[in-house]
Design an enzyme around this catalytic site. Structure first.
Site, mmCIF file in Angstrom:
data_model
loop_
_atom_site.group_PDB
_atom_site.id
_atom_site.type_symbol
_atom_site.label_atom_id
_atom_site.label_comp_id
_atom_site.label_asym_id
_atom_site.label_seq_id
_atom_site.Cartn_x
_atom_site.Cartn_y
_atom_site.Cartn_z
ATOM 1 N N GLY A 85 2.267 -10.841 2.400
ATOM 2 C CA GLY A 85 1.435 -9.821 1.779
ATOM 3 C C GLY A 85 0.173 -10.431 1.207
ATOM 4 O O GLY A 85 0.175 -11.565 0.710
ATOM 5 N N ARG A 109 0.310 -8.126 8.482
ATOM 6 C CA ARG A 109 0.260 -7.416 9.758
ATOM 7 C C ARG A 109 -0.976 -7.842 10.535
ATOM 8 O O ARG A 109 -2.090 -7.781 10.036
ATOM 9 C CB ARG A 109 0.258 -5.904 9.511
ATOM 10 C CG ARG A 109 0.253 -5.065 10.786
ATOM 11 C CD ARG A 109 0.479 -3.604 10.447
ATOM 12 N NE ARG A 109 -0.538 -3.097 9.551
ATOM 13 C CZ ARG A 109 -1.725 -2.618 9.945
ATOM 14 N NH1 ARG A 109 -2.021 -2.580 11.234
ATOM 15 N NH2 ARG A 109 -2.593 -2.170 9.060
ATOM 16 N N LYS A 110 -0.776 -8.264 11.761
ATOM 17 C CA LYS A 110 -1.871 -8.804 12.557
ATOM 18 C C LYS A 110 -2.964 -7.760 12.784
ATOM 19 O O LYS A 110 -2.678 -6.606 13.137
ATOM 20 C CB LYS A 110 -1.360 -9.308 13.900
ATOM 21 C CG LYS A 110 -2.410 -10.052 14.710
ATOM 22 C CD LYS A 110 -1.833 -10.682 15.965
ATOM 23 C CE LYS A 110 -2.887 -11.466 16.718
ATOM 24 N NZ LYS A 110 -2.344 -12.110 17.945
ATOM 25 N N HIS A 172 8.217 -9.536 -8.906
ATOM 26 C CA HIS A 172 8.620 -8.270 -9.506
ATOM 27 C C HIS A 172 10.131 -8.144 -9.291
ATOM 28 O O HIS A 172 10.629 -8.449 -8.212
ATOM 29 C CB HIS A 172 7.888 -7.123 -8.815
ATOM 30 C CG HIS A 172 7.830 -5.837 -9.590
ATOM 31 N ND1 HIS A 172 8.194 -5.737 -10.912
ATOM 32 C CD2 HIS A 172 7.434 -4.587 -9.229
ATOM 33 C CE1 HIS A 172 8.019 -4.502 -11.328
ATOM 34 N NE2 HIS A 172 7.568 -3.777 -10.320
ATOM 35 N N GLU A 260 3.603 -0.177 -18.117
ATOM 36 C CA GLU A 260 2.528 0.429 -17.332
ATOM 37 C C GLU A 260 2.413 1.919 -17.591
ATOM 38 O O GLU A 260 1.298 2.456 -17.679
ATOM 39 C CB GLU A 260 2.768 0.184 -15.847
ATOM 40 C CG GLU A 260 2.606 -1.277 -15.440
ATOM 41 C CD GLU A 260 3.170 -1.572 -14.069
ATOM 42 O OE1 GLU A 260 2.901 -2.669 -13.555
ATOM 43 O OE2 GLU A 260 3.889 -0.717 -13.505
ATOM 44 N N GLU A 292 -16.692 6.689 -30.193
ATOM 45 C CA GLU A 292 -15.675 6.674 -31.243
ATOM 46 C C GLU A 292 -14.249 6.634 -30.696
ATOM 47 O O GLU A 292 -13.308 6.442 -31.457
ATOM 48 C CB GLU A 292 -15.837 7.900 -32.154
ATOM 49 C CG GLU A 292 -17.121 7.913 -32.971
ATOM 50 C CD GLU A 292 -17.177 6.808 -34.022
ATOM 51 O OE1 GLU A 292 -16.132 6.197 -34.312
ATOM 52 O OE2 GLU A 292 -18.277 6.551 -34.546
#
Length: 398
Positions: A85, A109-110, A172, A260, A292
């Site tokens: 990746g 991925r090619k 992860h 998150e 503000e």
């Protein structure tokens, strides 16, 4: 305005931070940053593994001095590190590993978008850029840095190449923890480890080039070799981490998804919007409402929290600001606590992970995401913010 009292303090903090940034140095850098790295190498930290008191609890941390560059190079001299990746984490970690002199290859991925990006950044097809299957086969240490959905979808393709004796690495805990949803299970005979930078791969790369580093959490899910703990420490340093602390796969993903959706991204956006909308409804101009709500927070007050904590920020604001914050913070705590409890449960029971997998697997995900981001982009608060940011002195230099 709280920032008036804080402005001089912020300037001092900024100057101090610039000096203290020398305390955590990269163990290696890209060639064009070599001179900078050389200039600061003499003041690199000498601290190592230690147990520190975090708010009354003792925790072990690991620092770069435990793994100086030559030790890392010697440790991985017989390894091929395969990065699967080339999204934010694959990009950041892959380039940092390469710049640190390790034998690293990338698998994507090619001829896809990531392949073209990798080629543009110096990865050479057939030399250190391969298809996902080829890279997984060649790697003795396989960094699975695909998106969560892609890890699920491509696991049947990758799994045959994760053979006994290899190390399978994640950033992860998602795929392993939610295995009922992803069908990713630790293969027999391999070490399974995690190093999760506490920030995006883009930030990891930027800080590495600046001679700094993100802190990262590390975990071992499966230790077949008996050396998984030391290996993940070395990998954590090699990818550019500033320091490392221990967790588990489950705790990493629970805290990550929770954070998150909470204060890091979801909650803060909701609070910004609510405060801004009330100010606008009461007749305040967009520029005043934004200043503000967002500008003062991000440019004046949050840096003080980051430098020395919440009490430091309070202490360096006006008496009126101090009193209001101390009187109202408990009301916000009481109002938000039930929401945060519901959020954590939604993360823990798999509701959030399933929603993410379902949404991210849709064929038109990128297009629908852009629609959602455009809605945020076109909201008055953020259009006002664009103008406010353009007026910052640093953005007006000619």
């Amino acid at each position: 305005m709280a920032s008036r009292s804080a402005s001089r303090t912020l300037a001092r903090v900024a100057a101090s931070a610039a000096r203290s940034s020398l305390a955590v140095r990269t163990m290696g850098a890209a060639p064009r940053f070599a001179a900078r790295a050389s200039a600061v190498s003499s003041i690199q930290q000498t601290r190592g593994i230690k147990t520190l008191n975090f708010g009354g609890s003792l925790e072990k941390v690991y620092e770069r001095s435990d793994w100086p560059k030559q030790k890392v190079l010697d440790y991985f001299k017989d390894d091929t590190i395969a990065v699967l990746g080339y999204g934010p984490q694959g990009h950041g970690q892959g380039l940092n590993l390469r710049d640190n002199g390790l034998n690293v290859i990338v698998g994507v991925r090619k001829d896809g978008r990531s392949w073209k990006k990798a080629v543009a950044e110096g990865w050479v097809p057939g030399k250190n850029l391969f298809t996902i299957e080829e890279a997984a086969d060649k790697g003795s240490i396989v960094l699975n840095l695909l998106s969560d959905a892609a890890q699920r979808d491509l696991w049947p393709t990758i799994k045959p190449f994760i053979t006994p004796g290899k190390t399978l690495y994640f950033s992860h805990g998602f795929a392993i923890t939610y295995k009922e949803q992803t069908h990713v299970e630790a293969p027999a005979g391999v070490d399974v480890v995690l190093c999760a930078p506490k920030g995006s791969g883009t930030t990891l790369r930027t800080l590495f080039l600046e001679g700094k580093g993100l802190n990262s959490s590390i975990a071992v899910f499966q230790d077949v070799s008996g050396k998984a703990h030391e290996r993940v420490q070395a990998l954590g340093v090699a990818i550019g981490s500033g320091y490392l602390y221990e967790t588990t796969f489950a705790k990493e993903v629970y805290s990550d998804l929770y954070g998150e959706r909470g204060v890091l991204m979801g909650a803060i956006n909701g609070l910004f919007r609510a405060q801004y909308d009330v100010l606008r409804a009461q007749g305040h101009s967009p520029s005043e409402a934004f200043n503000e709500t967002v500008e003062e927070a991000t440019q004046s007050l949050y840096p003080l929290i980051g430098a020395k904590g919440m009490d430091w920020m309070y202490a360096n604001c006006s008496v009126t600001a101090q009193r209001g914050a101390l009187d109202w913070h408990q009301k916000f705590y009481d109002a938000s606590l039930p929401v945060f409890k519901d959020l954590y449960e939604s993360v823990k029971n798999g509701t959030e992970s399933q929603r993410a997998l379902d949404k991210n697997s849709q064929a038109d995900y990128r297009e629908s995401l852009e629609v959602e981001l455009e809605e945020i982009r076109q909201a008055e608060i953020w259009r006002a913010g664009e103008t406010v940011r353009s007026l910052r002195p640093e953005n007006n230099k000619k």
